[in-house]
Design a protein around this motif. Structure first.
Motif, PDB file in Angstrom:
ATOM      1  N   VAL A   1       0.852  -1.191   0.000  1.00 54.12           N
ATOM      2  CA  VAL A   1       0.000   0.000   0.000  1.00 54.12           C
ATOM      3  C   VAL A   1       0.888   1.241   0.000  1.00 54.12           C
ATOM      4  N   GLU A   2       1.884   1.208   0.862  1.00 56.55           N
ATOM      5  CA  GLU A   2       2.710   2.398   1.078  1.00 56.55           C
ATOM      6  C   GLU A   2       4.059   1.967   1.597  1.00 56.55           C
ATOM      7  N   LEU A   3       5.102   2.625   1.146  1.00 57.17           N
ATOM      8  CA  LEU A   3       6.470   2.353   1.595  1.00 57.17           C
ATOM      9  C   LEU A   3       7.146   3.678   1.893  1.00 57.17           C
ATOM     10  N   THR A   4       7.589   3.858   3.133  1.00 57.62           N
ATOM     11  CA  THR A   4       8.346   5.065   3.488  1.00 57.62           C
ATOM     12  C   THR A   4       9.758   4.674   3.914  1.00 57.62           C
ATOM     13  N   VAL A   5      10.719   5.327   3.325  1.00 50.73           N
ATOM     14  CA  VAL A   5      12.136   5.091   3.617  1.00 50.73           C
ATOM     15  C   VAL A   5      12.727   6.338   4.248  1.00 50.73           C
ATOM     16  N   HIS A   6      13.487   6.159   5.308  1.00 52.59           N
ATOM     17  CA  HIS A   6      14.301   7.239   5.866  1.00 52.59           C
ATOM     18  C   HIS A   6      15.765   6.838   5.727  1.00 52.59           C
ATOM     19  N   VAL A   7      16.532   7.621   5.010  1.00 53.27           N
ATOM     20  CA  VAL A   7      17.971   7.360   4.895  1.00 53.27           C
ATOM     21  C   VAL A   7      18.654   8.146   6.001  1.00 53.27           C
ATOM     22  N   ARG A   8      19.346   7.448   6.892  1.00 51.25           N
ATOM     23  CA  ARG A   8      19.822   8.070   8.118  1.00 51.25           C
ATOM     24  C   ARG A   8      21.305   8.421   8.091  1.00 51.25           C
ATOM     25  N   GLN A   9      22.089   7.641   7.352  1.00 56.14           N
ATOM     26  CA  GLN A   9      23.507   7.955   7.253  1.00 56.14           C
ATOM     27  C   GLN A   9      23.991   7.483   5.884  1.00 56.14           C
ATOM     28  N   ARG A  10      25.100   8.060   5.436  1.00 58.99           N
ATOM     29  CA  ARG A  10      25.694   7.656   4.165  1.00 58.99           C
ATOM     30  C   ARG A  10      26.467   6.348   4.392  1.00 58.99           C
ATOM     31  N   PRO A  11      26.147   5.289   3.632  1.00 58.21           N
ATOM     32  CA  PRO A  11      26.830   4.009   3.879  1.00 58.21           C
ATOM     33  C   PRO A  11      28.271   4.017   3.369  1.00 58.21           C
ATOM     34  N   VAL A  12      29.127   3.268   4.062  1.00 56.35           N
ATOM     35  CA  VAL A  12      30.472   3.012   3.526  1.00 56.35           C
ATOM     36  C   VAL A  12      30.354   1.870   2.510  1.00 56.35           C
ATOM     37  N   ASP A  13      31.387   1.684   1.709  1.00 52.60           N
ATOM     38  CA  ASP A  13      31.358   0.626   0.696  1.00 52.60           C
ATOM     39  C   ASP A  13      31.421  -0.746   1.380  1.00 52.60           C
ATOM     40  N   GLY A  14      30.794  -1.719   0.774  1.00 47.48           N
ATOM     41  CA  GLY A  14      30.866  -3.087   1.292  1.00 47.48           C
ATOM     42  C   GLY A  14      29.491  -3.732   1.374  1.00 47.48           C
ATOM     43  N   TRP A  15      29.431  -4.866   2.066  1.00 51.61           N
ATOM     44  CA  TRP A  15      28.179  -5.582   2.269  1.00 51.61           C
ATOM     45  C   TRP A  15      27.254  -4.785   3.188  1.00 51.61           C
ATOM     46  N   LEU A  16      25.972  -4.925   2.945  1.00 43.92           N
ATOM     47  CA  LEU A  16      24.967  -4.370   3.844  1.00 43.92           C
ATOM     48  C   LEU A  16      24.310  -5.505   4.603  1.00 43.92           C
ATOM     49  N   ARG A  17      23.990  -5.271   5.863  1.00 49.57           N
ATOM     50  CA  ARG A  17      23.142  -6.192   6.625  1.00 49.57           C
ATOM     51  C   ARG A  17      21.718  -5.673   6.522  1.00 49.57           C
ATOM     52  N   VAL A  18      20.794  -6.515   6.095  1.00 55.70           N
ATOM     53  CA  VAL A  18      19.414  -6.079   5.883  1.00 55.70           C
ATOM     54  C   VAL A  18      18.480  -7.009   6.640  1.00 55.70           C
ATOM     55  N   ARG A  19      17.599  -6.419   7.426  1.00 57.56           N
ATOM     56  CA  ARG A  19      16.645  -7.212   8.193  1.00 57.56           C
ATOM     57  C   ARG A  19      15.226  -6.711   7.940  1.00 57.56           C
ATOM     58  N   HIS A  20      14.341  -7.615   7.561  1.00 62.37           N
ATOM     59  CA  HIS A  20      12.909  -7.323   7.445  1.00 62.37           C
ATOM     60  C   HIS A  20      12.189  -8.091   8.541  1.00 62.37           C
ATOM     61  N   ALA A  21      11.244  -7.427   9.202  1.00 63.37           N
ATOM     62  CA  ALA A  21      10.481  -8.125  10.238  1.00 63.37           C
ATOM     63  C   ALA A  21       9.084  -7.527  10.321  1.00 63.37           C
ATOM     64  N   THR A  22       8.142  -8.334  10.772  1.00 66.34           N
ATOM     65  CA  THR A  22       6.806  -7.824  11.044  1.00 66.34           C
ATOM     66  C   THR A  22       6.428  -8.181  12.465  1.00 66.34           C
ATOM     67  N   ARG A  23       5.701  -7.282  13.126  1.00 63.80           N
ATOM     68  CA  ARG A  23       5.247  -7.550  14.488  1.00 63.80           C
ATOM     69  C   ARG A  23       3.730  -7.567  14.568  1.00 63.80           C
ATOM     70  N   THR A  24       3.064  -6.999  13.559  1.00 66.15           N
ATOM     71  CA  THR A  24       1.611  -6.877  13.618  1.00 66.15           C
ATOM     72  C   THR A  24       1.004  -7.427  12.336  1.00 66.15           C
ATOM     73  N   VAL A  25       0.352  -8.561  12.466  1.00 65.48           N
ATOM     74  CA  VAL A  25      -0.315  -9.202  11.333  1.00 65.48           C
ATOM     75  C   VAL A  25      -1.773  -9.298  11.752  1.00 65.48           C
ATOM     76  N   ALA A  26      -2.611  -8.410  11.243  1.00 67.96           N
ATOM     77  CA  ALA A  26      -3.995  -8.330  11.707  1.00 67.96           C
ATOM     78  C   ALA A  26      -4.780  -7.449  10.765  1.00 67.96           C
ATOM     79  N   GLY A  27      -6.093  -7.655  10.766  1.00 70.24           N
ATOM     80  CA  GLY A  27      -6.969  -6.753  10.015  1.00 70.24           C
ATOM     81  C   GLY A  27      -6.679  -6.729   8.526  1.00 70.24           C
ATOM     82  N   GLY A  28      -6.137  -7.835   7.991  1.00 73.37           N
ATOM     83  CA  GLY A  28      -5.921  -7.907   6.546  1.00 73.37           C
ATOM     84  C   GLY A  28      -4.627  -7.304   6.063  1.00 73.37           C
ATOM     85  N   SER A  29      -3.778  -6.838   7.007  1.00 66.86           N
ATOM     86  CA  SER A  29      -2.522  -6.214   6.574  1.00 66.86           C
ATOM     87  C   SER A  29      -1.390  -6.546   7.532  1.00 66.86           C
TER      88      SER A  29
END
Lengths: 287, 287
Positions: free
Chosen positions: B227-255
Motif C-alpha cells: 500500500v505504502e512504503l516510506t524510507v528514511h535514509v539516516r547515514q551515508r553508507p560506507v562501501d561493502g556488504w549491507l546487513r538487511v533485516r525485514h520483520a513484522t510484528r503486527t499481522v492483523a486486520g488484513g494487513s
C-alpha cells in the motif's frame, strides 16, 4: 458535531475538490499548530471527497510538513489519484494565506478505505494462524500517572494542546518536565480526548502526534521539526482510554525517528506511526 | 554510468519537470517491477530536478503504489513543493502508457538534501551525548548464508530481480524456500548489488525493498501488494556488504507492516523503512 475535535477540524466544500478550514488556536504547541491535528484537518477533506464511494477511514497517511501552520483560515485542496472497490489513494495540500500570499503548510498522500474491527475474523485459516501484535505497553494505573494539572505552574505540560487531551504520562519517563529527563528516549502514557470523544481511525491521526516529543526525554528541550509523519491505522479502536508509546532507537546524523504505537482498551494495537524529526540544537550556554 | 542500477534507473529530461525512463525487465519480481527500483527511478528524476540546488540524497521518501509497473517506457512528472537551504520537499508521479491511456503506477512525496556520514560529529555536545542506534543484526558469515544459486532449480529465489543482487539469506529464516517457513515473520541477510556498485543514499531505496517479503516466512507465499512504503535514509553508507533485516510484528486486520533496517559494513544503521502491505490470501485448497 458535538465533540471538540469534530468541530475544530471540520471542513466546508468550496468546489473543485477544495475545502475551507479554520485552524483552531486550541491546538497550538511548540512551533505552530499541532501536526497531527493539521493532518486530521487535511484528511477530513479527503474523507468528504470520498464520502460518495464510502472510503472514510485513513488506512495510511503520510504528511510532509512544509511550514508551521498558524491558527486561522486554511484551504485544503484534494486530488483523487486512484479509486478502487475497497480503498482509494488520494492527495491533499493544506495552505494558508500569509501577507497576501498562499503558503503551503502540509502535503499529504493517503489511502482511505474501511479499517476492520479487532475482533473480525481473518479471511482464511492460514491468515488467522499468523495473526499477531506487540503486547500493549505496561503502564501504571491512570491515577498514578502525571497529568498537566499536576505541574505547579503548568510548565512544559501547559501548551493549549494539553487542554484538548486528557493525558496521563508514565512518571518513569516524565522527569523532563522537572528538568530530570530519563534519557531513554521514551514518552508514554494513557490518552483520551478531553471531552471523551470515542476514538476512531480518523482521531488516531491526532493521537499519534499528541505526546510530548521523545527529544524532551533525551534532554533536548528545543523544537524538533517534523520532516515526515506516516501513520498506519491497523484496527478500529473500541471506546475508552488509549495506551500510547513514543520511542526512538536511532539518534544520529542530525535526526531521530519517533515511533508511536497505540493500543485500545481491548488491548489491540490500533495504530502505528513513525516520524522523522530534526534534532533540536541545545540551548546556548548549555552545550 | 558504469553500474547496472545507474544504467537501468536513468532518466532523461523531456521538459517541464518531466523525465523519460525505461523500466528494465531485469527488475521484475512477483506482481510486477520491483517497488524499490521504481521508487529509485522516480527519485532519480527528483534528483535531476534538484541538481542545481545540490539536494541529491533522499532523506525521506514515501511511495504510494497505484498499479503494478511493467517493463518498458515510463514518464516521471516532478513538482518542487518547497526549496530550503538544506533540503527540499518534492513530489513525483511515475506513469506508463497502457492501451493508449496514461496509467499512474507510483506517486511519491520526498525530502531530498545531503545525508551525513556516520562518523560526522554532531552539531553540539548535548546532541552528541544522546547519539544511539540499534546494534547491527547478528548474521552468520556470508559464506554460511543461502544465495539464489544454492536453490536446486532456483525456485522462489529465481526471479530476475535476484540476478541484480548478491543476496545471502540467513538460513534460520530461509526455510520458506523449501516449504518450511519459520513463521517468525523475519527475513534477513547480507546484500550488495551484483556488480558491487558501492551503496549510496539513493541505492538504499532499492535495498529496503529487495528481500523476499516477510509474508513468505509466515507461510503465506502469495503476492502481498504494498500500500505504502516510506524510507528514511539516516547515514551515508560506507562501501561493502549491507546487513538487511525485514520483520513484522503486527499481522492483523488484513494487513501487515514490514519494517526494514539496513546497516553498513562500519556497523552504522544507514536506512529504515516501513511498508504497509496487504496479506495474501492462502492458495485455494490449503486453507
Amino acid at each position: 458535531m458535538t465533540f471538540e475535535l469534530d468541530r475544530t477540524a471540520a471542513v466546508t466544500p468550496v468546489g473543485g475538490g477544495a475545502y475551507a478550514a479554520d485552524l483552531d488556536a486550541g491546538w497550538v504547541v511548540g512551533g505552530g499548530v499541532n501536526g497531527g491535528y493539521v493532518l486530521a484537518v487535511a484528511t477530513a477533506a479527503l474523507r468528504a471527497e470520498l464520502a460518495e464511494v464510502g472510503h472514510l477511514d485513513p488506512v495510511s497517511a503520510s504528511g510532509y510538513y512544509l511550514s508551521p501552520s498558524v491558527p486561522g483560515a486554511a484551504t485544503v485542496r484534494t486530488r483523487v489519484l486512484r479509486t478502487g472497490g475497497r480503498r482509494s489513494t488520494v492527495a491533499a495540500t493544506l495552505s494558508q494565506e500569509q501577507d497576501g500570499v498562499e503558503v503551503d503548510r502540509l502535503t499529504v498522500l493517503a489511502v482511505l478505505g474501511a479499517v476492520a474491527d479487532g475482533g473480525a475474523p481473518a479471511s482464511d485459516a492460514a491468515v488467522e494462524a499468523v495473526r499477531r501484535q506487540p503486547a500493549p505497553v505496561d503502564l501504571p494505573p491512570v491515577e498514578q500517572c502525571v497529568s498537566a494539572s499536576d505541574a505547579p505552574d503548568g510548565g512544559r505540560l501547559a501548551p493549549p494542546l494539553m487542554q484538548r487531551l486528557d493525558l496521563r504520562l508514565d512518571p518513569a519517563y516524565a522527569g523532563w518536565a522537572v528538568g530530570r529527563p530519563s534519557r531513554a528516549g521514551v514518552v508514554q502514557g494513557w490518552m483520551r480526548l478531553a471531552d471523551h470523544r470515542p476514538p476512531d481511525p480518523w482521531s488516531l491521526l491526532v493521537v499519534v502526534d499528541a505526546l510530548p516529543p521523545v527529544s524532551f526525554d533525551l534532554g533536548l528541550p528545543g523544537w524538533a521539526p517534523t520532516v515526515e509523519l506516516t501513520v498506519h491505522v491497523r484496527q478500529r479502536p473500541v471506546d475508552g482510554w488509549l495506551r500510547v508509546r513514543h520511542a526512538t532507537r536511532t539518534v544520529a546524523g542530525g535526526s531521530f525517528e519517533e515511533d508511536c504505537e497505540v493500543w485500545d482498551e481491548a488491548g489491540h494495537l490500533v495504530a502505528q506511526s513513525r516520524q522523522l524529526a530534526l534534532l533540536p540544537r541545545a540551548p546556548r550556554g548549555r552545550s
